[in-house]
Motif scaffolding. Structure first.
Motif, PDB file in Angstrom:
ATOM      1  N   UNK A 285     -40.407 -73.870  63.871  1.00 40.39           N
ATOM      2  CA  UNK A 285     -40.062 -75.134  63.152  1.00 40.39           C
ATOM      3  C   UNK A 285     -38.540 -75.287  62.238  1.00 40.39           C
ATOM      4  N   UNK A 286     -37.885 -73.893  62.188  1.00 43.18           N
ATOM      5  CA  UNK A 286     -37.017 -74.015  62.189  1.00 43.18           C
ATOM      6  C   UNK A 286     -35.846 -74.556  62.395  1.00 43.18           C
ATOM      7  N   UNK A 287     -35.991 -74.113  63.789  1.00 41.65           N
ATOM      8  CA  UNK A 287     -35.262 -74.705  65.229  1.00 41.65           C
ATOM      9  C   UNK A 287     -35.234 -76.390  65.475  1.00 41.65           C
ATOM     10  N   UNK A 288     -36.256 -76.418  64.987  1.00 43.84           N
ATOM     11  CA  UNK A 288     -36.195 -78.143  65.431  1.00 43.84           C
ATOM     12  C   UNK A 288     -35.769 -78.982  64.051  1.00 43.84           C
ATOM     13  N   UNK A 289     -35.793 -78.488  62.988  1.00 47.16           N
ATOM     14  CA  UNK A 289     -35.961 -79.242  61.762  1.00 47.16           C
ATOM     15  C   UNK A 289     -33.824 -78.912  61.254  1.00 47.16           C
ATOM     16  N   UNK A 290     -33.591 -77.091  61.530  1.00 42.62           N
ATOM     17  CA  UNK A 290     -31.895 -76.627  61.848  1.00 42.62           C
ATOM     18  C   UNK A 290     -31.425 -77.510  62.575  1.00 42.62           C
ATOM     19  N   UNK A 291     -31.482 -77.497  63.719  1.00 42.58           N
ATOM     20  CA  UNK A 291     -31.202 -78.406  64.813  1.00 42.58           C
ATOM     21  C   UNK A 291     -29.964 -79.792  64.198  1.00 42.58           C
ATOM     22  N   UNK A 292     -31.208 -80.167  63.997  1.00 42.23           N
ATOM     23  CA  UNK A 292     -30.845 -81.730  63.428  1.00 42.23           C
ATOM     24  C   UNK A 292     -29.393 -82.071  62.285  1.00 42.23           C
ATOM     25  N   UNK A 293     -29.552 -80.715  61.646  1.00 35.58           N
ATOM     26  CA  UNK A 293     -28.224 -80.381  60.478  1.00 35.58           C
ATOM     27  C   UNK A 293     -29.043 -81.147  59.218  1.00 35.58           C
ATOM     28  N   UNK A 294     -30.417 -80.889  58.365  1.00 37.01           N
ATOM     29  CA  UNK A 294     -30.300 -81.331  57.702  1.00 37.01           C
ATOM     30  C   UNK A 294     -30.299 -79.843  56.245  1.00 37.01           C
ATOM     31  N   UNK A 295     -30.707 -80.615  55.462  1.00 37.35           N
ATOM     32  CA  UNK A 295     -30.306 -79.298  54.210  1.00 37.35           C
ATOM     33  C   UNK A 295     -30.959 -77.848  54.470  1.00 37.35           C
ATOM     34  N   UNK A 296     -29.983 -76.978  54.152  1.00 37.00           N
ATOM     35  CA  UNK A 296     -30.703 -75.157  54.279  1.00 37.00           C
ATOM     36  C   UNK A 296     -32.318 -75.356  52.984  1.00 37.00           C
ATOM     37  N   UNK A 297     -32.421 -76.207  51.909  1.00 39.24           N
ATOM     38  CA  UNK A 297     -33.179 -77.074  51.211  1.00 39.24           C
ATOM     39  C   UNK A 297     -34.361 -77.480  52.017  1.00 39.24           C
ATOM     40  N   UNK A 298     -34.642 -77.704  52.399  1.00 37.86           N
ATOM     41  CA  UNK A 298     -34.955 -78.813  53.715  1.00 37.86           C
ATOM     42  C   UNK A 298     -35.405 -77.874  53.767  1.00 37.86           C
ATOM     43  N   UNK A 299     -35.158 -77.358  55.227  1.00 40.84           N
ATOM     44  CA  UNK A 299     -35.081 -76.111  55.824  1.00 40.84           C
ATOM     45  C   UNK A 299     -36.203 -75.197  55.305  1.00 40.84           C
ATOM     46  N   UNK A 300     -35.768 -74.846  54.382  1.00 39.40           N
ATOM     47  CA  UNK A 300     -36.862 -73.645  53.305  1.00 39.40           C
ATOM     48  C   UNK A 300     -37.980 -74.408  52.840  1.00 39.40           C
ATOM     49  N   UNK A 301     -38.561 -75.255  52.489  1.00 38.80           N
ATOM     50  CA  UNK A 301     -39.622 -75.814  52.073  1.00 38.80           C
ATOM     51  C   UNK A 301     -40.199 -76.440  53.568  1.00 38.80           C
ATOM     52  N   UNK A 302     -39.927 -76.206  54.505  1.00 39.48           N
ATOM     53  CA  UNK A 302     -40.509 -76.176  56.100  1.00 39.48           C
ATOM     54  C   UNK A 302     -40.816 -75.280  56.124  1.00 39.48           C
TER      55      UNK A 302
ATOM     56  N   UNK B 188     -42.341 -65.979  58.271  1.00 35.00           N
ATOM     57  CA  UNK B 188     -41.822 -65.017  56.606  1.00 35.00           C
ATOM     58  C   UNK B 188     -40.156 -64.956  57.504  1.00 35.00           C
ATOM     59  N   UNK B 189     -40.580 -64.616  58.131  1.00 30.94           N
ATOM     60  CA  UNK B 189     -39.172 -63.394  59.264  1.00 30.94           C
ATOM     61  C   UNK B 189     -37.925 -64.317  59.574  1.00 30.94           C
ATOM     62  N   UNK B 190     -37.743 -65.483  60.048  1.00 32.33           N
ATOM     63  CA  UNK B 190     -36.913 -66.562  60.645  1.00 32.33           C
ATOM     64  C   UNK B 190     -36.629 -66.964  59.515  1.00 32.33           C
ATOM     65  N   UNK B 191     -37.034 -67.409  58.443  1.00 32.17           N
ATOM     66  CA  UNK B 191     -36.629 -67.856  56.598  1.00 32.17           C
ATOM     67  C   UNK B 191     -36.348 -66.622  56.379  1.00 32.17           C
ATOM     68  N   UNK B 192     -35.785 -65.439  56.384  1.00 34.46           N
ATOM     69  CA  UNK B 192     -35.453 -64.912  55.662  1.00 34.46           C
ATOM     70  C   UNK B 192     -33.789 -65.076  55.180  1.00 34.46           C
ATOM     71  N   UNK B 193     -32.794 -65.752  56.444  1.00 35.55           N
ATOM     72  CA  UNK B 193     -31.839 -66.181  55.741  1.00 35.55           C
ATOM     73  C   UNK B 193     -30.911 -67.182  54.459  1.00 35.55           C
ATOM     74  N   UNK B 194     -32.622 -68.552  55.038  1.00 36.65           N
ATOM     75  CA  UNK B 194     -32.042 -69.622  54.116  1.00 36.65           C
ATOM     76  C   UNK B 194     -32.891 -69.052  52.344  1.00 36.65           C
ATOM     77  N   UNK B 195     -33.744 -67.907  53.002  1.00 38.82           N
ATOM     78  CA  UNK B 195     -34.085 -67.236  51.374  1.00 38.82           C
ATOM     79  C   UNK B 195     -33.126 -66.636  50.695  1.00 38.82           C
ATOM     80  N   UNK B 196     -32.442 -66.319  51.286  1.00 33.47           N
ATOM     81  CA  UNK B 196     -31.099 -65.315  50.919  1.00 33.47           C
ATOM     82  C   UNK B 196     -30.103 -66.556  50.524  1.00 33.47           C
ATOM     83  N   UNK B 197     -30.481 -67.385  51.003  1.00 29.93           N
ATOM     84  CA  UNK B 197     -29.094 -68.286  50.901  1.00 29.93           C
ATOM     85  C   UNK B 197     -27.649 -68.232  51.902  1.00 29.93           C
ATOM     86  N   UNK B 198     -28.319 -67.610  52.626  1.00 32.36           N
ATOM     87  CA  UNK B 198     -27.492 -67.760  54.419  1.00 32.36           C
ATOM     88  C   UNK B 198     -27.976 -68.827  54.970  1.00 32.36           C
ATOM     89  N   UNK B 199     -27.044 -69.834  54.988  1.00 28.29           N
ATOM     90  CA  UNK B 199     -27.409 -71.231  56.054  1.00 28.29           C
ATOM     91  C   UNK B 199     -27.178 -70.859  57.070  1.00 28.29           C
TER      92      UNK B 199
END
Length: 242
Positions: free
Chosen positions: A44-61, A173-184
């Protein structure tokens, strides 16, 4: 003589040995849940993150995928184990009625079973009589032989469902950790997911007695395939929308 260290050539074997848990009560839902959560959210993170959406959107997803997937896995595992147990109990009830209505036929069937294991006819009949003298033990024995289960040792639906829910959450939660810690950084999320898949596969290999490296690499490659495919779909959809 120490039974834990029998002499070389002894045919007594290892007197005090242990087997791995093969009942699937907690191991299967835990392993599948963790891997599913990790691969699902990494994809999920690769699918939406690769498009260039915001970190907030990735966290919500990612959080939405975590919650939805965890409850889906937990309830699905609970229902699956419950249905399986109910089916076993129904078949055991049928076997119990057969014992009550046709005891002679059941004893003969049991004797034939012992003969198939190598006992002579007289020994098989004596063994059948001994087992059949206790109705509960006879029913348990028939259930094990004919259904392949122990009716007194069925897996717990609550344990299986809870293990699946918790394991999925931890994996997701593991692949989401960088975004939760503010590292997008998408590459960092994928690196964490890759390492977790490799280590998780090696843990499974350890539990099942297989090659650690082979089990780890296999799980890593399968997870990477899902991530790459989802990333590609995200790219195609992102380009078409743009």
């Amino acid at each position: 003589m120490d039974e834990r260290n029998p002499p070389a050539g002894s045919d007594r074997g290892w007197a005090d040995h242990r087997h791995r848990d093969v009942s699937g009560g907690w191991l299967r839902p835990t392993v599948f849940g963790a891997v599913d959560g990790l691969v699902t959210n990494a994809s999920l993170i690769a699918g939406v993150g690769g498009v260039g959406v915001s970190a907030h959107t990735i966290v919500l997803t990612g959080l939405a995928g975590l919650v939805a997937g965890a409850f889906s896995m937990g309830t699905g595992e609970y229902i699956s184990v419950t249905n399986q147990n109910e089916l076993v109990q129904a078949e055991v009830a049928v076997e119990k009625r057969m014992h009550e209505q046709f005891p002679d036929a059941e004893r003969a069937e049991l004797a034939e079973r012992f003969e198939s294991y190598g006992a002579d006819r007289q020994t098989a009949q004596r063994m059948s009589e001994a087992v059949s003298s206790d109705a509960d033990k006879a029913l348990q024995f028939h259930a094990r032989e004919e259904l392949g289960v122990d009716p007194d040792d069925l897996p717990s639906p609550l344990l299986a469902g809870s293990a699946s829910l918790v394991a999925f959450s931890l994996g997701a939660v593991l692949p989401l950790l960088p975004y939760l810690l503010g590292v997008a950084w998408l590459w960092l999320a994928m690196l964490i997911a890759g390492v977790a898949l490799l280590v998780g596969g090696m843990v499974v290999g350890r539990l099942t007695g297989r090659s650690l490296l082979r089990a780890g690499v296999r799980q890593l490659l399968l997870g990477a395939l899902a991530v790459v495919v989802t990333f590609g779909v995200g790219q195609l959809i992102g380009i078409s929308v743009a």
